[in-house]
Each structure stands twice: as C-alpha cells, then as structure tokens.
Design a protein around this motif. Structure first.
Motif, mmCIF file in Angstrom:
data_model
loop_
_atom_site.group_PDB
_atom_site.id
_atom_site.type_symbol
_atom_site.label_atom_id
_atom_site.label_comp_id
_atom_site.label_asym_id
_atom_site.label_seq_id
_atom_site.Cartn_x
_atom_site.Cartn_y
_atom_site.Cartn_z
ATOM 1 N N SER A 31 0.854 -1.187 0.000
ATOM 2 C CA SER A 31 0.000 0.000 0.000
ATOM 3 C C SER A 31 0.886 1.233 0.000
ATOM 4 O O SER A 31 2.084 1.147 0.290
ATOM 5 N N GLN A 33 0.787 5.592 0.927
ATOM 6 C CA GLN A 33 0.065 6.747 1.448
ATOM 7 C C GLN A 33 0.640 8.031 0.854
ATOM 8 O O GLN A 33 1.837 8.109 0.599
ATOM 9 N N TYR A 35 0.787 12.137 1.787
ATOM 10 C CA TYR A 35 0.585 13.152 2.807
ATOM 11 C C TYR A 35 0.902 14.526 2.217
ATOM 12 O O TYR A 35 1.718 14.656 1.314
ATOM 13 N N LEU A 45 -2.530 13.116 6.292
ATOM 14 C CA LEU A 45 -2.829 12.094 5.292
ATOM 15 C C LEU A 45 -3.864 12.584 4.291
ATOM 16 O O LEU A 45 -4.903 13.147 4.660
ATOM 17 N N THR A 48 -4.839 6.733 1.044
ATOM 18 C CA THR A 48 -4.111 5.466 1.024
ATOM 19 C C THR A 48 -4.584 4.669 -0.183
ATOM 20 O O THR A 48 -5.801 4.527 -0.388
ATOM 21 N N VAL A 50 -4.276 0.941 -2.178
ATOM 22 C CA VAL A 50 -3.982 -0.424 -1.773
ATOM 23 C C VAL A 50 -3.880 -1.382 -2.964
ATOM 24 O O VAL A 50 -3.015 -2.255 -2.995
ATOM 25 N N SER A 92 4.641 1.346 4.082
ATOM 26 C CA SER A 92 4.911 0.660 5.334
ATOM 27 C C SER A 92 5.855 -0.515 5.075
ATOM 28 O O SER A 92 6.014 -0.973 3.952
ATOM 29 N N THR A 95 5.952 -5.739 7.924
ATOM 30 C CA THR A 95 5.198 -6.002 9.155
ATOM 31 C C THR A 95 4.147 -4.936 9.412
ATOM 32 O O THR A 95 3.270 -5.123 10.258
ATOM 33 N N GLY A 96 4.271 -3.815 8.724
ATOM 34 C CA GLY A 96 3.348 -2.710 8.939
ATOM 35 C C GLY A 96 3.724 -1.816 10.107
ATOM 36 O O GLY A 96 3.063 -0.827 10.373
ATOM 37 N N PHE A 99 7.355 2.944 8.812
ATOM 38 C CA PHE A 99 7.017 3.669 7.593
ATOM 39 C C PHE A 99 8.260 4.291 6.997
ATOM 40 O O PHE A 99 9.146 4.751 7.708
ATOM 41 N N TYR A 100 8.305 4.303 5.670
ATOM 42 C CA TYR A 100 9.405 4.904 4.942
ATOM 43 C C TYR A 100 8.831 5.979 4.042
ATOM 44 O O TYR A 100 7.909 5.724 3.270
ATOM 45 N N TYR B 35 9.976 10.763 14.335
ATOM 46 C CA TYR B 35 10.679 11.018 13.085
ATOM 47 C C TYR B 35 11.527 12.272 13.238
ATOM 48 O O TYR B 35 11.222 13.150 14.036
ATOM 49 N N LEU B 43 10.853 12.307 5.933
ATOM 50 C CA LEU B 43 10.957 11.956 7.346
ATOM 51 C C LEU B 43 11.698 10.634 7.517
ATOM 52 O O LEU B 43 11.466 9.692 6.757
ATOM 53 N N LEU B 45 12.494 7.601 10.274
ATOM 54 C CA LEU B 45 11.988 7.035 11.515
ATOM 55 C C LEU B 45 13.123 6.800 12.498
ATOM 56 O O LEU B 45 14.113 6.142 12.165
ATOM 57 N N GLU B 59 15.009 3.634 11.421
ATOM 58 C CA GLU B 59 16.147 3.772 10.498
ATOM 59 C C GLU B 59 17.349 4.471 11.122
ATOM 60 O O GLU B 59 18.497 4.152 10.807
ATOM 61 N N ALA B 97 -1.466 -1.274 12.696
ATOM 62 C CA ALA B 97 -0.598 -1.447 11.533
ATOM 63 C C ALA B 97 -1.380 -1.921 10.322
ATOM 64 O O ALA B 97 -0.827 -2.029 9.230
ATOM 65 N N VAL B 99 -3.486 -1.882 7.071
ATOM 66 C CA VAL B 99 -3.500 -0.881 5.999
ATOM 67 C C VAL B 99 -4.781 -0.050 6.015
ATOM 68 O O VAL B 99 -4.827 1.064 5.499
ATOM 69 N N GLU B 103 -3.471 5.184 9.392
ATOM 70 C CA GLU B 103 -3.244 6.610 9.169
ATOM 71 C C GLU B 103 -2.461 7.168 10.338
ATOM 72 O O GLU B 103 -2.818 6.966 11.505
ATOM 73 N N GLN B 104 -1.399 7.879 10.035
ATOM 74 C CA GLN B 104 -0.589 8.480 11.078
ATOM 75 C C GLN B 104 -1.060 9.913 11.315
ATOM 76 O O GLN B 104 -1.240 10.682 10.370
#
Lengths: 111, 115
Positions: A31, A33, A35, A45, A48, A50, A92, A95-96, A99-100, B35, B43, B45, B59, B97, B99, B103-104
């Motif tokens: 998935s 996202q 922002y 956000l 998303t 998927v 993500s 594992t979720g 986040f990157y 972050y 950003l 983490l 990271e 977590a 999907v 949402e963060q």
C-alpha cells in the motif's frame, strides 16, 4: 532501506495549471500513502491506495497506484494557492510497523 | 481531542547537553513514532512503539532513546546532543498497523538546534 524516489523535487506553477508528481520504488509494496505538509506543521494524510491500478479522487486531486504496485502518481487539476505544500509519499514495512517516506515534492502555486 | 501534542516547540542546545522531547496523544492509539526531518528531506523514523512497554529502533536510532510507560506518552531522549541532531522532530500515532487503520496523525513538531 526501502527507497522511495519522488519527482520533481521542486515545482512552481501558476494558479489554474495542472501538475503531476511521482513516487517510484524498485520494490513492490502492499500500500502507499500520500501526505501533504504545510510549512511549520506536521504531515496530514490525503489518501491510502492499496490495489494495483487503483485510482482515487479527492476533489481536484487524483491518485493512482501503478499496476505493478511499484509506483504512484498524484495529479492536481487547476491548482490553487491553497495546494502549496510538501507532498510526501510513504510506504509501510512488511510487518506494517515502520514507515518509509520519500524525500517529497515541494509545490508552490503562484496566485 | 487535542490529537498529538509535542513540547517544546523550539529549543536550542549546546553540544553535549541532554534533553527530552515530550509527545502525548489522546486518541488511545497503540502505535507511536518519532521522526526527524532535515531540510529538503522526507521523514526518517527514529524509534517506534506498538504498545505500552514495547519500543523498537527505526532507520536512524543512534544518539536517541525512548520509553513507553503508558499508552498516551512517548518521550524521546537525547543524551549527548551533537550538531548532527539539529532537525525538526515529529511525533506521530496510529491506531494499528493494518492498511485500513494505519493513518498516522502527526504533532506540530519540535525544532531543535544544537550549537
């Protein structure tokens, strides 16, 4: 690292113009996202996505997830000054839990 | 709801000083994140937590520590500040977590300068 490349890095356009920004990866992700971050604030956000090939619309913003789930795009129609900000894509981990984020596209819409 | 709050908003530290960045959320979220954002960058983490008592490295964890004694609070500790830690720090939280509910929600950030 789970690299997400965004392009262009900077974009300055006139009000009313259309634009597209891109988010690309060499890896498949489950998935993605998008922002938007305004100066001095945290990201918020937008959407998303998927499913591969998925298209989502949010007023004048259209988000697309690539068929192979390695890339995504954000298209803005008739940009307005309120669209000014930093647009970030994020994925993500498997594992979720993590986040990157991509490096972002800084958009300026000139009235 | 206040959402995610962070204190302080700004701070200047001298090299070698220590400080704690505070983060709290009132949404009963299980997941919390720290972050850092450097100019022109996205950003990165630093640490994350999936629930009270559980933390893990992201990271860029070197030079930082965290704790999660309650669901609401997730402080970030800098023990020996270095100029490389000059950045804007964001705290975020999410419900899960999954999907469909990851949402963060971000706080307003803490701008830290180390001189």
């Amino acid at each position: 690292t789970q690299l997400l490349e965004q392009s262009p890095q900077f974009l300055s356009i006139q009000e009313g113009e259309n634009l597209t920004v891109y988010c690309n990866s060499s890896s498949v992700f489950s998935s993605l996202q998008w922002y938007r971050q305004e100066p001095g604030e945290g990201p918020v956000l937008l959407v998303t996505v998927v499913t591969g090939g998925e298209v989502k619309k949010l007023k004048r913003l259209t988000f697309q997830f690539g068929d192979a789930r390695k890339d995504s795009s954000l298209h803005i129609t008739a940009a307005q000054p309120g669209d000014t900000g930093l647009y970030l894509c994020a994925r993500s981990s498997n594992t979720g839990n993590q986040f990157y984020f991509g490096t972002g596209t800084s958009l300026t819409v000139i009235p | 709801n206040a959402g995610v709050t962070q204190t302080p908003k700004f701070r200047i530290l001298k090299i070698g000083q220590s400080m704690t960045l505070q983060c709290a959320q009132d949404m009963n979220h299980n997941y919390m994140y720290w972050y850092r954002q450097d100019p022109g960058m996205g950003l990165k983490l630093i640490y994350y937590s999936v629930g009270a008592g559980i933390t893990d490295k992201g990271e860029v964890p070197n030079g930082y520590n965290v704790s999660r004694s309650t669901t609401e609070d997730f402080p970030l500790r800098l023990e020996l500040a270095a100029p490389s830690q000059t950045s804007v720090y964001f705290c975020a939280s999410s419900y899960s977590a999954s999907v469909f509910s990851n949402e963060q929600f971000f706080g307003p950030g803490t701008r830290l300068t180390v001189l």
